[in-house]
Design a protein around this motif. Structure first.
Motif, PDB file in Angstrom:
ATOM      1  N   ILE A   1       0.835  -1.194   0.000  1.00  0.00           N
ATOM      2  CA  ILE A   1       0.000   0.000   0.000  1.00  0.00           C
ATOM      3  C   ILE A   1       0.877   1.255   0.000  1.00  0.00           C
ATOM      4  O   ILE A   1       1.762   1.411   0.855  1.00  0.00           O
ATOM      5  N   ALA A   2       0.600   2.143  -0.958  1.00  0.00           N
ATOM      6  CA  ALA A   2       1.272   3.439  -0.993  1.00  0.00           C
ATOM      7  C   ALA A   2       0.559   4.359   0.000  1.00  0.00           C
ATOM      8  O   ALA A   2      -0.546   4.838  -0.256  1.00  0.00           O
ATOM      9  N   ALA A   3       1.165   4.593   1.136  1.00  0.00           N
ATOM     10  CA  ALA A   3       0.499   5.320   2.215  1.00  0.00           C
ATOM     11  C   ALA A   3       0.146   6.748   1.823  1.00  0.00           C
ATOM     12  O   ALA A   3      -0.796   7.330   2.371  1.00  0.00           O
ATOM     13  N   ASN A   4       0.887   7.333   0.865  1.00  0.00           N
ATOM     14  CA  ASN A   4       0.553   8.696   0.454  1.00  0.00           C
ATOM     15  C   ASN A   4      -0.816   8.769  -0.210  1.00  0.00           C
ATOM     16  O   ASN A   4      -1.504   9.794  -0.130  1.00  0.00           O
ATOM     17  N   HIS A   5      -1.249   7.666  -0.866  1.00  0.00           N
ATOM     18  CA  HIS A   5      -2.592   7.655  -1.461  1.00  0.00           C
ATOM     19  C   HIS A   5      -3.659   7.685  -0.369  1.00  0.00           C
ATOM     20  O   HIS A   5      -4.712   8.304  -0.534  1.00  0.00           O
ATOM     21  N   LEU A   6      -3.387   7.007   0.734  1.00  0.00           N
ATOM     22  CA  LEU A   6      -4.329   7.026   1.847  1.00  0.00           C
ATOM     23  C   LEU A   6      -4.418   8.424   2.437  1.00  0.00           C
ATOM     24  O   LEU A   6      -5.506   8.920   2.768  1.00  0.00           O
ATOM     25  N   LEU A   7      -3.279   9.074   2.560  1.00  0.00           N
ATOM     26  CA  LEU A   7      -3.218  10.397   3.168  1.00  0.00           C
ATOM     27  C   LEU A   7      -3.973  11.433   2.334  1.00  0.00           C
ATOM     28  O   LEU A   7      -4.788  12.195   2.869  1.00  0.00           O
ATOM     29  N   VAL A   8      -3.732  11.457   1.035  1.00  0.00           N
ATOM     30  CA  VAL A   8      -4.291  12.514   0.184  1.00  0.00           C
ATOM     31  C   VAL A   8      -5.820  12.469   0.178  1.00  0.00           C
ATOM     32  O   VAL A   8      -6.480  13.518   0.202  1.00  0.00           O
ATOM     33  N   LYS A   9      -6.393  11.255   0.149  1.00  0.00           N
ATOM     34  CA  LYS A   9      -7.854  11.128   0.072  1.00  0.00           C
ATOM     35  C   LYS A   9      -8.509  10.735   1.398  1.00  0.00           C
ATOM     36  O   LYS A   9      -9.708  10.486   1.443  1.00  0.00           O
ATOM     37  N   ASN A  10      -7.741  10.685   2.478  1.00  0.00           N
ATOM     38  CA  ASN A  10      -8.288  10.282   3.781  1.00  0.00           C
ATOM     39  C   ASN A  10      -8.989   8.928   3.701  1.00  0.00           C
ATOM     40  O   ASN A  10     -10.121   8.744   4.154  1.00  0.00           O
TER      41      ASN A  10
END
Length: 319
Positions: free
Chosen positions: A242-251
């Protein structure tokens, strides 16, 4: 009696004669009428599943049958009762012993084959969607592997819970099964770009993923802000990173879910789920889909149907 057993990990199971078991303390002995196959059975053959029973052991996680004997201290279920139970193993045999407190009495209108196809698939999807992801009416649910044993129940339950359901599966025949289960939109992952197709439909609020691999990554990138992604399993054989930055950007929330774990630390969650599902079944709101029903001596063929992804819904063995 006959039992379909794993004698060595990562070698084909064999049908062999073994002693008929006796019910121990807190157990019942069932004459097994039906056993539902699960993808996890394939992992148990390899020795790569979360649970690893000592060798040799009998395959078959979820069974239905008739109580023929009670062990010490058991008063319920009674001899003659029709029950279903998730035993973890032991179901691909003519008889089996199981904890009495895990047995669920069957509604009169539920045949044994439906009962064996019901517990794991429906309760996995129900607990995942309702308890873990808190799916709301009007939200968009994307189901990957939607024609499989758990995927198809997620389509059916998602629609029943008021969601707009997008079903993703491989091939026109499987997509038609998804439509019949209530899918509003279907995506052929053999020929279509999953990410673009989901985005064209407005994106996903909840993703139900028993597949993993590249489809997980594509689905994650098609999520709406504050989406919830349920990791149910990895039928593709690939555990995604999992690319954690994708989780961060879209919550976005990624939610792990292992149905069997609740048996140990919070069994009431499963009990409540099965109670609700039984009510829906009795009301005619749920329709288990069984693509193949086979005798015990064709259990290997049943596992191959799962391995090659040629089944839809559930494969059931009738000892």
């Amino acid at each position: 009696m006959r039992a379909f057993q794993v004698t060595e990990f990562d070698t084909p199971p064999v049908l062999q004669d073994v002693p008929k078991p006796e019910a121990g303390k807190g157990e019942v002995l069932l004459r097994i009428e039906a056993c539902g196959l699960n993808f996890a059975d394939l992992l148990m053959v390899k020795g790569t599943y979360q649970e690893r029973p000592p060798l040799p052991f009998t395959l078959g996680m979820e069974v239905s049958g008739t109580v023929v004997a009670q062990g010490e201290g058991v008063t319920s279920p009674e001899i003659g009762d029709r029950v279903a139970v998730f035993g973890g193993n032991g179901g691909l045999a003519e008889f089996g012993t199981f904890p009495a407190n895990l047995c669920v009495t069957l509604p009169d209108e539920m045949p044994f084959e439906h009962a064996a196809a019901f517990q794991v698939a429906y309760s996995t999807s129900h607990v995942a969607l309702d308890y873990r992801a808190q799916l709301q009416p009007g939200e968009t649910l994307l189901v990957l592997g939607a024609a499989g044993g758990v995927g198809l129940t997620a389509v059916e339950l998602g629609k029943l819970m008021g969601a707009k359901v997008i079903a993703a599966a491989r091939g026109a025949d499987k997509l038609e099964v998804c439509r019949q289960a209530g899918a509003d939109h279907v995506i052929n992952t053999r020929s279509e770009d999953l990410r673009e197709a989901v985005k064209s439909l407005g994106g996903a609020d909840v993703v139900y993923d028993p597949v993993g691999g590249d489809l997980f990554t594509a689905a994650l990138r098609a999520c709406k802000p504050e989406a919830r992604v349920l990791t149910i399993g990895f039928a593709s054989g690939s555990v995604p990173q999992i690319a954690a930055n994708h989780l961060l950007v879209k919550n976005i929330n990624v939610i792990g879910f292992y149905w069997g774990g609740y048996l140990r630390f919070k069994p009431q969650v499963l009990t409540d789920s099965l109670k609700q599902l039984s009510q829906w079944y009795a009301q005619g709101k749920l329709h288990p889909h069984i693509s193949h029903t086979l005798p015990l001596d064709q259990a290997s063929d049943g596992l191959e149907l799962l391995r090659s992804r040629r089944s839809t819904g559930k494969v059931v063995i009738t000892p």
